[in-house]
Design a protein around this motif. Structure first.
Motif, PDB file in Angstrom:
ATOM      1  N   TRP A 210     -48.737 -74.573 -76.101  1.00 42.56           N
ATOM      2  CA  TRP A 210     -47.362 -74.967 -76.031  1.00 42.56           C
ATOM      3  C   TRP A 210     -46.604 -73.742 -76.056  1.00 42.56           C
ATOM      4  N   VAL A 211     -46.828 -72.434 -76.433  1.00 43.18           N
ATOM      5  CA  VAL A 211     -45.822 -71.346 -76.300  1.00 43.18           C
ATOM      6  C   VAL A 211     -45.803 -70.861 -74.975  1.00 43.18           C
TER       7      VAL A 211
ATOM      8  N   THR B  97     -48.240 -66.962 -84.278  1.00 48.71           N
ATOM      9  CA  THR B  97     -48.136 -66.869 -82.742  1.00 48.71           C
ATOM     10  C   THR B  97     -48.410 -65.308 -82.451  1.00 48.71           C
ATOM     11  N   VAL B  98     -48.285 -64.373 -83.512  1.00 51.10           N
ATOM     12  CA  VAL B  98     -48.596 -62.656 -83.174  1.00 51.10           C
ATOM     13  C   VAL B  98     -49.827 -62.383 -83.902  1.00 51.10           C
TER      14      VAL B  98
ATOM     15  N   LYS C 200     -48.621 -62.183 -76.276  1.00 53.38           N
ATOM     16  CA  LYS C 200     -48.064 -61.890 -75.131  1.00 53.38           C
ATOM     17  C   LYS C 200     -46.835 -62.334 -74.635  1.00 53.38           C
ATOM     18  N   VAL C 201     -46.646 -63.737 -74.962  1.00 54.25           N
ATOM     19  CA  VAL C 201     -45.521 -64.357 -74.663  1.00 54.25           C
ATOM     20  C   VAL C 201     -44.075 -63.752 -75.640  1.00 54.25           C
ATOM     21  N   ARG C 202     -44.688 -63.697 -76.685  1.00 58.99           N
ATOM     22  CA  ARG C 202     -43.760 -63.356 -77.797  1.00 58.99           C
ATOM     23  C   ARG C 202     -43.247 -62.067 -77.700  1.00 58.99           C
ATOM     24  N   MET C 203     -44.047 -61.090 -77.350  1.00 60.47           N
ATOM     25  CA  MET C 203     -43.746 -59.706 -77.184  1.00 60.47           C
ATOM     26  C   MET C 203     -42.671 -59.769 -75.943  1.00 60.47           C
TER      27      MET C 203
ATOM     28  N   ASP D   1     -42.573 -72.256 -85.908  1.00 65.53           N
ATOM     29  CA  ASP D   1     -42.853 -70.970 -86.167  1.00 65.53           C
ATOM     30  C   ASP D   1     -42.792 -70.544 -87.655  1.00 65.53           C
ATOM     31  N   ALA D   2     -43.095 -69.541 -88.378  1.00 63.72           N
ATOM     32  CA  ALA D   2     -43.286 -69.373 -89.672  1.00 63.72           C
ATOM     33  C   ALA D   2     -42.169 -68.276 -89.875  1.00 63.72           C
TER      34      ALA D   2
END
Length: 294
Positions: free
Chosen positions: A82-83, A181-182, A191-194, A279-280
């Protein structure tokens, strides 16, 4: 951010109810300052029923806010997590967002959700100032902006266990408590979040749902530019606390019953958790409050 007279602001949330509702609270804030707020909602064909119903409900409850659904093609990689799927969908939304902004009355600014980083390209093309809205704590923002520079020097968080992660503006956080997610540095999620965290400083500024008294340490780090080494940090504007006033819950505009319970508690004895949909971030908020008050 532009102030002083009535202007139109286009708010662009990420996918999902958890991103839409805070944008509605920001829109209410803009309305109180006699501006025009327009919320553009990316609407792919696989939008879930909960999100569709939320848009309809929020539009009916807030007639002074203009809601516009932007029809977006579905992600071609339907089997992706989903990310990545959300990132692909938001990228596909760029041409639709561009056409919408061209047809609408000129916007004083485009206010982006923290994950809508690729819309920066549309704002740059059209010459519209772009700001980010960060609905969580300033401490979260300080940490997330620093992660693209810190993480390459560390093992994956999932392998660090109770070892502490130290970012400017935040108390140490156990690696195991970092967002899911990290956790794996080499995963597509991370990688998407960064990528997203690295692009946020390209905006004109960041509107954060906090206030100076609550988070002086994080705001000082952000103001000093130590969270984003080697490049300029956008100006941070505290616009919080943005919370629903509860009037729609009581149905009569009266005082919510939970406030009486809160008034009866000892001072500094309550920690507030507001969990999002995926997310958290709320865990980091709780950790910050714990270190701040205990």
């Amino acid at each position: 951010m532009v102030t002083g007279k009535k202007r139109t602001f286009v708010l662009y949330p990420s996918l999902g109810v958890g991103h839409l509702i805070p944008m509605v609270e920001l829109a209410k804030h803009l309305l109180r300052h006699v501006h025009i707020a327009l919320i553009a909602v990316a609407n792919p064909p696989d939008t879930d029923a909960v999100s569709a119903a939320a848009v309809e409900r929020l539009a009916a409850a807030n007639p002074a806010i203009a809601f516009r659904l932007l029809p977006v093609p579905a992600s071609p990689d339907a089997g992706a997590d989903w990310v990545k799927r959300d990132l692909d969908t938001l990228r596909l939304a760029n041409p639709v967002l561009r056409d919408f902004l061209l047809r609408s009355q000129p916007a004083a600014a485009l206010i982006l959700d923290m994950f809508c980083v690729d819309a920066l390209d549309v704002a740059t093309e059209l010459g519209v100032p772009a700001y980010f809205f960060f609905a969580s704590a300033a401490g979260d923002l300080a940490m997330f902006l620093n992660l693209p520079y810190l993480y390459p020097t560390l093992p994956p968080f999932r392998d660090m266990g109770e070892a502490l992660v130290r970012c400017p503006g935040m108390p140490p956080v156990r690696a195991m408590d970092m967002p899911l997610t990290v956790q794996d540095r080499d995963s597509d999620w991370t990688k998407v979040r960064m990528y997203q965290f690295r692009r946020i400083p390209e905006g004109r500024g960041v509107l954060v749902n906090s206030f100076a008294w609550l988070e002086p340490r994080a705001l000082r780090a952000l103001g000093d530019g130590v969270c984003v080494p080697g490049r300029s940090t956008p100006r941070v504007f505290c616009v919080g606390p943005l919370v629903n006033d509860g009037s729609s819950t009581t149905g009569s505009g009266g005082r919510h019953e939970c406030l009486a319970w809160l008034d009866a508690q000892p001072k500094r004895s309550v920690v507030f958790l507001c969990f999002g949909s995926k997310d958290a971030c709320s865990v980091l908020i709780a950790l910050f409050l714990y270190h701040q008050f205990y």
